[in-house]
Design a protein around this motif. Structure first.
Motif, short mmCIF file in Angstrom:
data_model
loop_
_atom_site.label_atom_id
_atom_site.label_comp_id
_atom_site.label_asym_id
_atom_site.label_seq_id
_atom_site.Cartn_x
_atom_site.Cartn_y
_atom_site.Cartn_z
N GLN B 144 44.00 48.34 68.63
CA GLN B 144 42.72 47.77 69.11
C GLN B 144 42.50 48.36 70.57
OE1 GLN B 144 42.67 43.43 69.99
NE2 GLN B 144 44.86 43.57 69.32
N GLY B 145 41.32 48.19 71.07
CA GLY B 145 41.00 48.45 72.33
C GLY B 145 39.85 49.33 72.55
N HIS B 146 39.73 50.34 71.95
CA HIS B 146 38.61 51.18 72.23
C HIS B 146 37.32 51.09 71.36
CE1 HIS B 146 40.40 53.63 75.29
NE2 HIS B 146 41.69 53.82 74.50
N GLU B 147 37.68 50.73 69.86
CA GLU B 147 36.49 50.72 69.04
C GLU B 147 36.36 49.04 68.73
OE1 GLU B 147 38.69 54.43 68.59
OE2 GLU B 147 39.35 52.53 67.60
N TYR B 148 37.37 48.47 68.74
CA TYR B 148 37.34 47.10 68.37
C TYR B 148 38.24 45.95 68.88
CZ TYR B 148 41.27 48.56 65.68
OH TYR B 148 42.38 49.40 65.44
N VAL B 149 38.15 44.89 68.61
CA VAL B 149 39.07 43.92 69.31
C VAL B 149 39.31 42.92 68.17
CG1 VAL B 149 38.57 43.95 71.49
CG2 VAL B 149 37.37 42.51 70.10
N ILE B 150 40.65 42.53 68.25
CA ILE B 150 41.01 41.36 67.19
C ILE B 150 40.90 40.00 67.58
CG2 ILE B 150 43.15 40.80 65.72
CD1 ILE B 150 42.16 43.36 65.12
N LEU B 151 40.49 39.14 66.93
CA LEU B 151 40.13 37.83 67.35
C LEU B 151 40.86 36.94 66.44
CD1 LEU B 151 36.43 38.09 67.63
CD2 LEU B 151 37.90 38.61 69.18
N TYR B 152 41.27 35.84 66.93
CA TYR B 152 41.70 34.62 66.03
C TYR B 152 40.96 33.22 66.23
CZ TYR B 152 43.97 32.34 70.00
OH TYR B 152 44.24 31.55 71.25
N ARG B 153 41.10 32.89 65.08
CA ARG B 153 40.58 31.36 65.08
C ARG B 153 41.48 30.48 64.41
NH1 ARG B 153 36.66 28.45 61.70
NH2 ARG B 153 36.71 30.07 60.09
N ILE B 154 41.70 29.24 64.79
CA ILE B 154 42.53 28.21 64.28
C ILE B 154 41.77 27.08 63.63
CG2 ILE B 154 44.38 26.77 64.43
CD1 ILE B 154 45.17 28.25 67.13
N TYR B 155 41.89 26.73 62.44
CA TYR B 155 41.20 25.69 61.90
C TYR B 155 42.09 24.73 61.09
CZ TYR B 155 39.90 28.53 58.01
OH TYR B 155 40.15 29.24 56.75
N PHE B 156 41.59 23.67 60.75
CA PHE B 156 42.45 22.68 60.14
C PHE B 156 41.70 22.21 58.90
CE2 PHE B 156 46.41 20.63 59.87
CZ PHE B 156 46.34 19.11 59.75
N GLY B 157 42.18 22.38 57.63
CA GLY B 157 41.38 21.62 56.67
C GLY B 157 41.70 22.58 55.39
N ASP B 158 40.57 22.87 54.73
CA ASP B 158 40.51 23.56 53.83
C ASP B 158 40.72 25.25 54.25
OD1 ASP B 158 38.42 21.45 51.84
OD2 ASP B 158 40.63 21.71 51.66
N VAL B 159 41.46 25.72 53.31
CA VAL B 159 41.40 27.14 53.34
C VAL B 159 40.22 28.00 52.96
CG1 VAL B 159 42.92 29.33 53.02
CG2 VAL B 159 43.99 26.99 53.06
N GLN B 160 39.62 28.75 53.73
CA GLN B 160 38.44 29.38 53.29
C GLN B 160 38.84 31.05 53.45
OE1 GLN B 160 36.12 28.35 56.52
NE2 GLN B 160 36.60 26.32 56.11
N LEU B 161 38.76 31.38 51.80
CA LEU B 161 39.04 32.84 51.82
C LEU B 161 38.01 33.80 51.35
CD1 LEU B 161 42.43 32.21 49.56
CD2 LEU B 161 42.37 32.84 51.76
N ASN B 162 36.89 33.19 51.58
CA ASN B 162 35.43 33.77 51.26
C ASN B 162 35.35 35.16 51.91
OD1 ASN B 162 35.11 31.59 50.18
ND2 ASN B 162 33.75 30.74 51.50
N GLY B 163 35.70 35.27 53.45
CA GLY B 163 35.49 36.22 53.98
C GLY B 163 36.41 37.36 53.95
N LEU B 164 37.26 37.19 53.15
CA LEU B 164 38.12 38.56 52.88
C LEU B 164 37.87 39.62 52.13
CD1 LEU B 164 41.41 36.61 53.11
CD2 LEU B 164 40.46 37.78 54.64
N GLY B 165 36.70 39.34 51.34
CA GLY B 165 36.24 40.55 50.62
C GLY B 165 36.98 40.33 49.13
N GLU B 166 36.61 41.30 48.47
CA GLU B 166 37.28 41.18 46.98
C GLU B 166 38.40 41.68 47.02
OE1 GLU B 166 32.79 41.92 44.83
OE2 GLU B 166 34.43 43.12 44.65
N GLY B 167 39.20 41.26 45.93
CA GLY B 167 40.51 41.76 45.85
C GLY B 167 41.61 41.68 47.01
#
Lengths: 256, 536
Positions: B144-167
């Motif tokens: 990471q660095g030149h084209e993109y960055v990596i971010l994190y987010r912490i949350y508590f509760g139900d797991v949300q896997l929607n954003g991971l795409g298919e498969g």
């Protein structure tokens, strides 16, 4: 008495206490003994296909990952049978010839010991001139004291075998693809290792102060892995040891 | 049930689980910082290394984790999740992984808390260390660095896997049974990227396009959290202090006993005003002002808003969402998760966040344009941390957005860039725009004003400073490497001749005096000619 890992050049000895039996005898009896000895011993086998220059890093990655899980901090015994445990540090190691990074315990002594034996394995593979098949075994054992005149028994409780197949690649492009592929394969191997580790199967009981050297290797300065042995074999396509290679190695050793 | 567990064991177990959760977050986030992690083994127990592992504690991360947990522990139906996502220079973001720490109801009554559970948690952390280097996001985060960055987010509760795409695939790191339930640690990761070379991303028109282009650098190797994490500047001065900070100083000295488990002795003492082991934290924070600051820089992208995530993430959590690069030119990319497989769970930043941002912009007159102008050549290819490094001096506003945009590709003109062509001075374009500053510094020098500099650049949306990592520049002996040096000295003071007041005056004077000088030279023409002849 520091229990340093025995780096074995001779064919893998599952059965300590056999003394210096002639190689051929050992080999033929190894399989039989192995079955008996390993009855309660967990055995895991991993296989990798790598290019020649990747052998070292691939082996180190696997061995270090296993040892990461099988090392603790140094024990400090206090009175009343209690003990406290030191801290294990970790560090990331990037591979030069593989697109892969592994985590190892921060212990230079341990790293050196592993690099030494892996280097020998790599040289043996290179010199074997065979099909480029070999395997390394990392065995965790416990020592059981025997009465004189018998020497202590080493009872393995977990053996990790890594089978290596060396391939030769012709073009740079193939090598580049190999870098990535082997990286992905190693990722799978690490996941396999972690899966086994987390089954929480048998582990030796935590020893008392007098017994600690029968369970752990207390000779290192900063960490304390379980007692382990690393050995390797060069195999031919049939999976049995190559006699000539072993004889040559032994001769070389004696010639020194 | 829980009556089987005596109160001391229960307390210990709760503490173990809590610290395990905190350490889990640390391991995951540190593995996505983009750098190799190295900690030292110590043969004597320090008492502050939980689970006998040397895992550093990044204060901001701990704070975020504690905030997400809000005093609760992972329990059945309440999982702690760490979401790792990638954000490109153009504001596209994509979820890469979700790490879940869950608890289920399957209890193991037989197990001894202070001994077996502790050791197994330690083993699980080691497994986590190994697994975090093995998922596809690791290699992405290292690059990471030149084209993109990596971010994190912490949350508590139900797991949300929607954003991971298919498969997407899952890998289980491990489980530990306890008398109150079984702790499971697993990771669900997107696999589409596995087919992409980690060296570059193809530009795909639709949502998930990840674009490679020259970019700004990330200041600090932080996986810029999707929320501002600069609660404090380099030290502890201002900013939010961790609630119950004494927790972090709890000593985890445990004594183990080799006698039968029933006689196990667990001594976990609380060290009251003991400073946490500083060693480890320091090494991670590269000890240079510029860098330490830049961590703040990268993270404090947007106003910290405890806004609920559009995906309906638990209100329990404080999904501090990173607002995708808002800016005048790039519309905020708000992606609704769940619509299509490929749609990343975009950080939903309510518009007012942006507005607040913009408002804040107005108060500071970024000297971005001026600054960049003043050093035109240097900032072209380099990452301008310039303003960033100064921003540190402006600690008061936690919410301050300190964006730095690189001058070069993807640089938008600063909104309030003013050309002073009206002033009849040569190179007026490059003159700093002191006149335009509302809080003009009486000294007239713009260059690296703490407060003004710090805020510059957020006129532009995006980018955030990425770490500048010159090749072969690391020197293990000295703490300062080329990148650090570069960053630190990237803000040279303005040339006095370019500062407007003085510049204007002196240039005007110079211009006036030119005719006289010319006349004087003409008078002495013969002398000059003679001199020139002597040289030949």
């Amino acid at each position: 008495m520091p229990a340093h890992p025995t780096l074995e050049r001779t064919p893998s000895r599952v059965a300590p206490g056999w003394g210096e039996a002639p190689p051929s005898l050992l080999w033929s009896l190894t399989s039989a003994w192995a079955t008996d000895c390993k009855m309660n011993c967990r055995s895991e086998v991993l296989e990798v296909s790598v290019e020649g220059r990747q052998v070292e890093e691939a082996m180190l990655a696997v061995l270090h990952t296993v040892l990461l899980h099988r090392s603790t901090g140094k024990f400090h015994y206090k009175k009343e049978g209690t003990y406290s445990i030191g801290t294990v540090g970790t560090q990331d190691v990037d591979c030069d010839f593989i697109d892969f990074t592994y985590v190892r315990v921060s212990s230079e002594e341990l790293d050196r010991a592993l690099r030494k034996v892996v280097g020998e394995f790599r040289d043996a593979l290179r010199n074997s001139g065979g099909d480029g098949l070999g395997q390394m075994s990392l065995e965790f054992y416990q020592k059981k004291k025997s009465r004189w005149p018998f020497s202590d028994e080493c009872i393995p409780w977990e053996v990790w075998t890594v089978k290596v197949h060396v391939v030769a690649l012709a073009t740079e492009q193939e090598r580049q693809i190999c870098r990535e592929k082997v990286g992905e394969k190693l990722c799978e191997k690490i996941i396999n290792i972690v899966e086994v580790m987390n089954r929480h199967e048998y582990l030796p009981k935590m020893p008392t102060q007098s017994e600690v050297d029968n369970v752990f290797d207390t000779g290192l300065r900063d960490v304390q892995p379980y007692l382990y042995k690393i050995s390797f074999q060069i195999t031919d396509a049939l999976g049995s040891s190559v006699t000539t290679t072993m004889r040559r190695l032994i001769k070389d050793t004696l010639a020194l | 049930m829980e009556t089987d567990l005596n109160s001391q064991d229960r307390k210990d177990l709760d503490k173990f689980i809590k610290f395990f959760a905190l350490k889990t977050v640390q391991v995951i986030v540190q593995a996505r910082l983009g750098e190799k992690i190295c900690t030292r083994s110590s043969s004597s127990p320090t008492g502050s290394d939980w689970f006998n592992l040397a895992i550093k504690d990044i204060p901001e991360v701990t704070h975020e984790a504690k905030k997400a947990l809000a005093g609760q522990l992972p329990a059945v139906g309440r999982s702690m999740c760490v979401e790792i996502s990638l954000k490109t220079s153009e504001g596209d973001s994509m979820e890469l992984e979700i790490w879940c720490l869950e608890m289920n109801e399957k209890c193991d009554k037989e197990i001894k808390v202070s001994y077996a559970v502790y050791n197994r948690l330690s083993l699980l952390l080691k497994s986590l260390l190994a697994i975090t280097r093995v998922t596809p996001a690791y290699r992405l985060s290292r690059k990471q660095g030149h084209e993109y960055v990596i971010l994190y987010r912490i949350y508590f509760g139900d797991v949300q896997l929607n954003g991971l795409g298919e498969g997407f695939q899952t890998v289980r790191v491990g489980t530990v049974g306890t008398p109150v339930g079984t702790i499971t640690l697993s990771c669900a990761y997107r696999i589409n990227l596995a087919f992409m070379s980690t060296r570059h991303f193809e530009r795909t028109p639709p949502i998930m396009g990840i674009i490679i282009d020259h970019f700004v650098d990330r200041p600090y190797p932080s996986s810029s959290p999707m929320h501002p994490c600069n609660y404090r500047t380099t030290g502890e001065d201002t900013g939010v202090t961790c609630p119950s900070v004494e927790d972090s100083q709890e000593v985890c000295a445990t004594s183990f006993s080799t006698s039968p488990p029933s006689q196990c002795v667990l001594t976990a003492t609380k060290a009251l005003s003991q400073t946490p082991a500083p060693v480890v934290t320091d090494t991670l924070r590269v000890p240079t002002a510029g860098l330490a600051f830049s961590h703040q820089l990268s993270s404090s992208r947007l106003p910290y808003q405890p806004a609920a995530l559009g995906a309906g993430s638990a209100d329990l959590a404080h999904p501090v969402v990173f607002a995708a690069g808002l800016n005048a030119t790039h519309p905020h990319q708000l992606m609704v998760p769940g619509k299509e497989g490929g749609v990343p769970l975009g950080p939903s930043q309510p518009a007012h966040g942006a507005q607040a941002d913009q408002e804040r912009l107005a108060t500071y007159t970024p000297s971005d344009g001026a600054h960049c102008a003043a050093t035109p050549s240097s900032s072209e290819d380099a990452e301008t941390v310039s303003n960033g490094s100064e921003g540190r001096a402006s600690p008061h506003d936690v919410l301050e957005t300190i964006f730095v945009r690189k001058v070069g590709a993807f640089v938008n003109k600063p909104i309030n860039q003013v050309t002073l062509t009206s002033l009849d001075i040569p190179f007026a374009m490059f003159a700093p725009k002191t006149l335009e500053l509302e809080d003009a510094d009486p000294m007239g020098s713009l260059h690296s004003d703490g407060s003004s500099g710090g805020s510059s650049g957020h006129t532009q949306d995006d980018f955030v400073m990425i770490d500048f990592k010159p090749a072969f520049s690391k020197d293990d002996i000295l703490p300062m490497d080329l990148g650090t040096f570069y960053r630190e000295f990237q803000n040279p003071p303005q040339l006095s001749s370019l500062s407007l007041d003085i510049g204007a005056q002196s240039m005007a004077e110079d211009l006036d005096s030119l005719p006289e000088k010319l006349a004087a030279h003409e008078k002495n023409v013969r002398e000059f000619d003679a001199f020139v002849e002597t040289l030949q």
